[in-house]
Design a protein around this motif. Structure first.
Motif, PDB file in Angstrom:
ATOM      1  N   SER A 364      36.950 -81.110  35.157  1.00  0.00           N
ATOM      2  CA  SER A 364      37.834 -82.272  35.105  1.00  0.00           C
ATOM      3  C   SER A 364      39.176 -81.924  34.482  1.00  0.00           C
ATOM      4  O   SER A 364      40.226 -82.436  34.904  1.00  0.00           O
ATOM      5  CB  SER A 364      37.172 -83.408  34.316  1.00  0.00           C
ATOM      6  OG  SER A 364      36.092 -83.952  35.034  1.00  0.00           O
ATOM      7  N   TYR A 410      39.549 -88.047  32.949  1.00  0.00           N
ATOM      8  CA  TYR A 410      38.570 -87.056  32.492  1.00  0.00           C
ATOM      9  C   TYR A 410      37.200 -87.700  32.299  1.00  0.00           C
ATOM     10  O   TYR A 410      36.175 -87.167  32.751  1.00  0.00           O
ATOM     11  CB  TYR A 410      39.040 -86.427  31.187  1.00  0.00           C
ATOM     12  CG  TYR A 410      38.053 -85.450  30.595  1.00  0.00           C
ATOM     13  CD1 TYR A 410      37.996 -84.140  31.053  1.00  0.00           C
ATOM     14  CD2 TYR A 410      37.177 -85.833  29.581  1.00  0.00           C
ATOM     15  CE1 TYR A 410      37.097 -83.235  30.522  1.00  0.00           C
ATOM     16  CE2 TYR A 410      36.276 -84.946  29.042  1.00  0.00           C
ATOM     17  CZ  TYR A 410      36.238 -83.638  29.512  1.00  0.00           C
ATOM     18  OH  TYR A 410      35.327 -82.760  28.992  1.00  0.00           O
ATOM     19  N   GLY A 413      35.575 -88.429  35.509  1.00  0.00           N
ATOM     20  CA  GLY A 413      35.114 -87.215  36.169  1.00  0.00           C
ATOM     21  C   GLY A 413      33.778 -86.708  35.665  1.00  0.00           C
ATOM     22  O   GLY A 413      32.964 -86.197  36.450  1.00  0.00           O
ATOM     23  N   SER A 445      32.765 -83.310  39.430  1.00  0.00           N
ATOM     24  CA  SER A 445      33.697 -83.614  38.346  1.00  0.00           C
ATOM     25  C   SER A 445      35.131 -83.302  38.748  1.00  0.00           C
ATOM     26  O   SER A 445      36.057 -84.064  38.468  1.00  0.00           O
ATOM     27  CB  SER A 445      33.332 -82.816  37.088  1.00  0.00           C
ATOM     28  OG  SER A 445      32.095 -83.209  36.584  1.00  0.00           O
ATOM     29  N   SER A 449      37.950 -86.394  39.270  1.00  0.00           N
ATOM     30  CA  SER A 449      39.127 -86.430  38.389  1.00  0.00           C
ATOM     31  C   SER A 449      40.413 -86.171  39.169  1.00  0.00           C
ATOM     32  O   SER A 449      41.456 -86.769  38.875  1.00  0.00           O
ATOM     33  CB  SER A 449      38.980 -85.398  37.270  1.00  0.00           C
ATOM     34  OG  SER A 449      37.973 -85.764  36.363  1.00  0.00           O
ATOM     35  N   TYR A 453      43.051 -89.343  38.749  1.00  0.00           N
ATOM     36  CA  TYR A 453      44.281 -89.265  37.952  1.00  0.00           C
ATOM     37  C   TYR A 453      45.514 -89.735  38.723  1.00  0.00           C
ATOM     38  O   TYR A 453      46.272 -90.581  38.218  1.00  0.00           O
ATOM     39  CB  TYR A 453      44.475 -87.846  37.422  1.00  0.00           C
ATOM     40  CG  TYR A 453      45.685 -87.704  36.530  1.00  0.00           C
ATOM     41  CD1 TYR A 453      45.723 -88.294  35.273  1.00  0.00           C
ATOM     42  CD2 TYR A 453      46.800 -86.991  36.962  1.00  0.00           C
ATOM     43  CE1 TYR A 453      46.832 -88.183  34.464  1.00  0.00           C
ATOM     44  CE2 TYR A 453      47.923 -86.863  36.151  1.00  0.00           C
ATOM     45  CZ  TYR A 453      47.927 -87.466  34.901  1.00  0.00           C
ATOM     46  OH  TYR A 453      49.034 -87.348  34.104  1.00  0.00           O
TER      47      TYR A 453
END
Length: 507
Positions: A364, A410, A413, A445, A449, A453
């Motif tokens: 992540s 994060y 993730g 993960s 992420s 994001y």
């Protein structure tokens, strides 16, 4: 449409092509002064040949030899691609990891293997008197007295290297790269001769999930647990090839010896012990000593490059006023005991679970850094502002020094595969679906992420992302307005005298 970094890749490919266009060009390319074909290759070749255990562990969890080789190659190719993207910012702006981390997360934010080879060396010297040394430690410690002595000796050796900065260890890494290759091949050749090259042995599968497909995916995620980083093309080529080669030697040797001797070995130090059990003369013991010494040097170098330096860089991000890279080295040295590594290495299943969990938490981080650089800021970094911790820092102060958008991405993730990871540690109540999500660990993960994001930032952009949009910067335009790593435009007042010094210390 222009692909970010495309011109740089073409330039690298052209340099590789030119290197093989004539004998003179090839000699020029491989000269020591040309790090492209020399220092990097030797460094990664030596580092990669520490992956014997990564490959042999695949046999230990139940894959056959060809499945294990495929898993290692696929995982290392994926890791190499992620490394290239994640380190584009570092190589473009010539910054170390602590500074690059501030761009995304804000301004605040292996030893046992070597000891086991020291134990091989001590047994080769002192024979059964070392092997049969009385144990004065309780069973709950998970380690016997003789192994603890070996651990302490290696710890002391490792301590000496904490006093050096990375650039002072270049000759050591060259030495490591040269001696590792013949030692690893020597042990491999012995195993092939001893077994007649029969490598069809497979241990019973010990995967927590059902189905070969999920088992393979879990193994691939394990193989990516040692992700590191640099964007140079030579490393993108050398890393997967050399890692697969070294791991394949461990895979084939382990499968062959286990089949011939009826054992369940998976790591090289137990293999050397098993060899001495059957060949205890002075000649074999000397050969075992040399092999163990070489492997110890290799693990020492790997630990310095992949763990100690990485940890020193990472931890300096947390409290840069009080912790620099060198102090981080000593902190890592102290923590070598705290993580009780002998329990992590107690079995192939425990070892691979640890690697999978490590990759889960790091994937992540890599995904968010890549997404921020390539998508949200289009490769632009305001260098001088990275070294301004004041509240007036309009680019990288974020929310009290922490990028909340990155933290949320994060947590999203790691959330899905986390229950399965806890199950691998012994937590009950996790169903098959949760365990399979953990099998997807690194990949799951990373992509969750990587998608989360930019989406979060689209609806809730950070202040620096707003500023970059207002400035209308082209791809990596900020990198073209720097002199020796110092941003000459749009910089905070009063920090220029210190910026270059700090950059050099962290790089």
């Amino acid at each position: 449409m222009t692909i970010p970094g495309y011109d740089g890749v073409v330039e690298k490919l052209t340099s590789v092509k030119n290197a093989f266009s004539s004998w003179d060009n090839f000699k020029h390319a491989v000269q020591v002064k040309n790090t492209f074909f020399s220092t990097y290759c030797i460094f990664w070749f030596g580092l990669a040949f520490g992956n014997w255990s990564l490959g042999s562990a695949m046999i230990g969890i139940g894959l056959n030899w060809w499945q294990a080789i495929v898993v290692i190659f696929v995982s290392q190719m994926i890791a190499a691609i992620a490394m290239a993207f994640n380190s584009r910012a570092a190589t473009t702006y010539h910054l170390g990891y602590p500074a690059i981390s501030r761009v995304v997360f804000g301004m605040q934010m292996i030893v046992y293997s070597g000891a086991s080879h020291v134990a091989n060396m001590l047994r080769a010297i002192f024979g059964d008197s070392y092997k049969n040394m009385p144990n004065h430690l309780p069973a709950s410690a998970g380690i016997a007295t003789n192994k603890m002595i070996a651990f302490f000796i290696f710890w002391l050796i490792h301590l000496g290297f904490c006093f050096f900065r990375p650039y002072q260890l270049t000759k050591f890494f060259w030495f490591k790269g040269f001696i590792m290759v013949p030692a690893v091949f020597g042990v491999f050749i012995y195993c092939m001769i001893e077994t007649g090259g029969q490598v069809n042995h497979t241990l019973p599968q010990t995967s927590a999930t059902t189905g070969m497909g999920w088992f393979i995916i879990q193994a691939i995620n394990t193989g990516m647990g040692n992700l590191g980083g640099d964007a140079d093309l030579v490393q993108q080529l050398v890393k997967p090839i050399t890692c697969t080669l070294a791991a394949s030697l461990g895979i084939l040797a382990t499968a062959a010896i286990n089949g011939k001797w009826g054992l369940t070995l998976w790591n090289p130090w137990d293999l050397l012990d098993a060899i001495q059990d059957r060949h205890n003369g002075s000649g074999p013991r000397f050969a075992i000593f040399l092999a163990a010494f070489t492997w110890m040097v290799g693990i020492l170098g790997t630990n310095i490059a992949a763990n100690m330096i990485a940890f020193g860089s990472d931890v300096s991000l947390i409290a840069p006023r009080y912790i620099d890279m060198k102090r981080g080295f000593f902190l890592a040295q102290v923590l070598a005991y705290a993580i009780v590594p002998w329990k992590i290495m107690s079995s192939a299943k425990t070892f691979t679970s640890f690697l999978s969990g490590y990759g889960l938490f790091m994937a992540s981080v890599a995904a968010i850094m890549i997404a921020d650089y390539f998508i949200t800021t289009r490769g632009n970094i305001k260098l001088a502002w990275l070294f301004d911790p004041q509240k007036t820092n309009k680019y990288y102060r974020y929310h009290k020094g922490i990028n909340l958008q990155a933290v949320i991405a994060y947590l999203i993730g790691i959330a899905l595969p986390l229950p399965g990871f806890l199950s691998s540690l012994g937590v009950s109540g996790v169903g098959v679906a949760g365990k399979r999500l953990f099998s997807l660990g690194w990949l799951l993960s990373f992509f969750v992420s990587f998608i989360s994001y930019p989406l979060i930032c689209k609806f809730w952009p950070t202040e620096n992302q707003k500023l970059f949009r207002e400035e209308g910067l082209a791809w990596e335009e900020s990198s073209k307005t720097t002199i020796e790593g110092v941003d000459i435009g749009n910089s905070p007042d009063g920090i220029f005298p210190e910026v270059e010094k700090v950059i050099k210390e962290e790089a």
